[in-house]
Motif scaffolding. Structure first.
Motif, PDB file in Angstrom:
ATOM      1  N   LYS A 108       0.848  -1.192   0.000  1.00  0.00           N
ATOM      2  CA  LYS A 108       0.000   0.000   0.000  1.00  0.00           C
ATOM      3  C   LYS A 108       0.882   1.239   0.000  1.00  0.00           C
ATOM      4  O   LYS A 108       1.353   1.675   1.025  1.00  0.00           O
ATOM      5  CB  LYS A 108      -0.925  -0.011   1.205  1.00  0.00           C
ATOM      6  N   VAL A 109       1.084   1.770  -1.192  1.00  0.00           N
ATOM      7  CA  VAL A 109       1.887   2.982  -1.343  1.00  0.00           C
ATOM      8  C   VAL A 109       1.067   4.018  -2.096  1.00  0.00           C
ATOM      9  O   VAL A 109       0.144   3.690  -2.819  1.00  0.00           O
ATOM     10  CB  VAL A 109       3.204   2.715  -2.126  1.00  0.00           C
ATOM     11  N   VAL A 110       1.432   5.266  -1.913  1.00  0.00           N
ATOM     12  CA  VAL A 110       0.805   6.307  -2.717  1.00  0.00           C
ATOM     13  C   VAL A 110       1.513   6.334  -4.065  1.00  0.00           C
ATOM     14  O   VAL A 110       2.670   5.927  -4.191  1.00  0.00           O
ATOM     15  CB  VAL A 110       0.860   7.685  -2.019  1.00  0.00           C
ATOM     16  N   ALA A 111       0.821   6.815  -5.067  1.00  0.00           N
ATOM     17  CA  ALA A 111       1.352   6.781  -6.429  1.00  0.00           C
ATOM     18  C   ALA A 111       2.695   7.486  -6.549  1.00  0.00           C
ATOM     19  O   ALA A 111       3.538   7.102  -7.343  1.00  0.00           O
ATOM     20  CB  ALA A 111       0.338   7.395  -7.394  1.00  0.00           C
ATOM     21  N   GLU A 112       2.927   8.501  -5.746  1.00  0.00           N
ATOM     22  CA  GLU A 112       4.180   9.243  -5.832  1.00  0.00           C
ATOM     23  C   GLU A 112       5.373   8.408  -5.373  1.00  0.00           C
ATOM     24  O   GLU A 112       6.511   8.751  -5.628  1.00  0.00           O
ATOM     25  CB  GLU A 112       4.098  10.524  -5.002  1.00  0.00           C
ATOM     26  N   GLU A 113       5.139   7.296  -4.690  1.00  0.00           N
ATOM     27  CA  GLU A 113       6.219   6.463  -4.175  1.00  0.00           C
ATOM     28  C   GLU A 113       6.537   5.283  -5.080  1.00  0.00           C
ATOM     29  O   GLU A 113       7.389   4.468  -4.750  1.00  0.00           O
ATOM     30  CB  GLU A 113       5.858   5.956  -2.776  1.00  0.00           C
ATOM     31  N   PHE A 114       5.877   5.166  -6.194  1.00  0.00           N
ATOM     32  CA  PHE A 114       6.112   4.051  -7.112  1.00  0.00           C
ATOM     33  C   PHE A 114       5.923   4.545  -8.531  1.00  0.00           C
ATOM     34  O   PHE A 114       4.880   5.114  -8.861  1.00  0.00           O
ATOM     35  CB  PHE A 114       5.130   2.910  -6.814  1.00  0.00           C
ATOM     36  N   CYS A 115       6.920   4.340  -9.365  1.00  0.00           N
ATOM     37  CA  CYS A 115       6.856   4.860 -10.725  1.00  0.00           C
ATOM     38  C   CYS A 115       7.520   3.883 -11.683  1.00  0.00           C
ATOM     39  O   CYS A 115       8.567   3.314 -11.378  1.00  0.00           O
ATOM     40  CB  CYS A 115       7.574   6.216 -10.783  1.00  0.00           C
ATOM     41  N   VAL A 116       6.891   3.699 -12.830  1.00  0.00           N
ATOM     42  CA  VAL A 116       7.467   2.919 -13.916  1.00  0.00           C
ATOM     43  C   VAL A 116       7.728   3.896 -15.053  1.00  0.00           C
ATOM     44  O   VAL A 116       6.828   4.622 -15.472  1.00  0.00           O
ATOM     45  CB  VAL A 116       6.499   1.811 -14.400  1.00  0.00           C
TER      46      VAL A 116
END
Length: 173
Positions: A108-116
């Motif tokens: 469970k992460v916010v979108a700002e903490e995971f990027c492709v």
């Protein structure tokens, strides 16, 4: 960071020279154990962070192999990069499954903490667009850059190269 389909390892080396620890992966063991490791060794003086070269076959997306390969220092990657990965149907299907697995691995992460971040040369636009449409249940995708390049090898003229940023939907994490 996790690089998918690292080829010769250039992207991983560039990121590590900027201080980003990278797990550089490819499905071909001879490539990882040969060219990638040799290129990393040849550029070690320029690296400000380590590069870990590992074999990852995308069809292993549902196995423990993904966790063993992708996790460094107990933390799943927050940045995933890939260059020219969506050129064939089998690869697109396996990559889509893998990206979903990696998003779940982050928890469970916010979108700002995971990027492709993906870049590719447009070859079959309808199929490439379908790849991103298929992932709309898991990711919001934005084309952040496009430029026309001269096709030097195939003689087909000019074609676009695109860079996309993908962020997970909150509902999938």
């Amino acid at each position: 960071a996790l690089e998918l389909g690292c080829g010769c390892g250039l992207c991983a080396i560039a990121l590590a020279s900027l201080g980003v620890e990278v797990v550089a992966t490819d499905g071909e063991p001879r490539l990882v154990d040969g060219v990638v490791k040799e290129n990393v060794a040849a550029n070690v003086a320029a690296l400000r962070a380590p590069v870990h070269a590992r074999v990852l076959r995308w069809e292993d997306a549902w196995s423990d192999a993904l966790v063993r390969v992708a996790v460094t220092a107990g933390t799943p990657p927050s940045l995933i990069v890939g260059t020219d990965l969506i050129y064939d149907a089998a690869g697109r299907a396996a990559l889509a499954s893998l990206l979903r697995s990696l998003a779940r691995l982050r928890g469970k992460v916010v979108a700002e903490e995971f990027c492709v971040m993906m870049s590719w040369q447009v070859r079959h636009e309808a199929f490439e667009d379908a790849f991103f449409i298929d992932l709309e249940d898991a990711f919001v995708t934005e084309i952040v850059h496009e430029e026309i390049v001269v096709e030097r090898f195939s003689g087909e003229g000019k074609s676009p190269v695109r860079i996309a940023e993908m962020r997970p939907l909150r509902a999938t994490c």
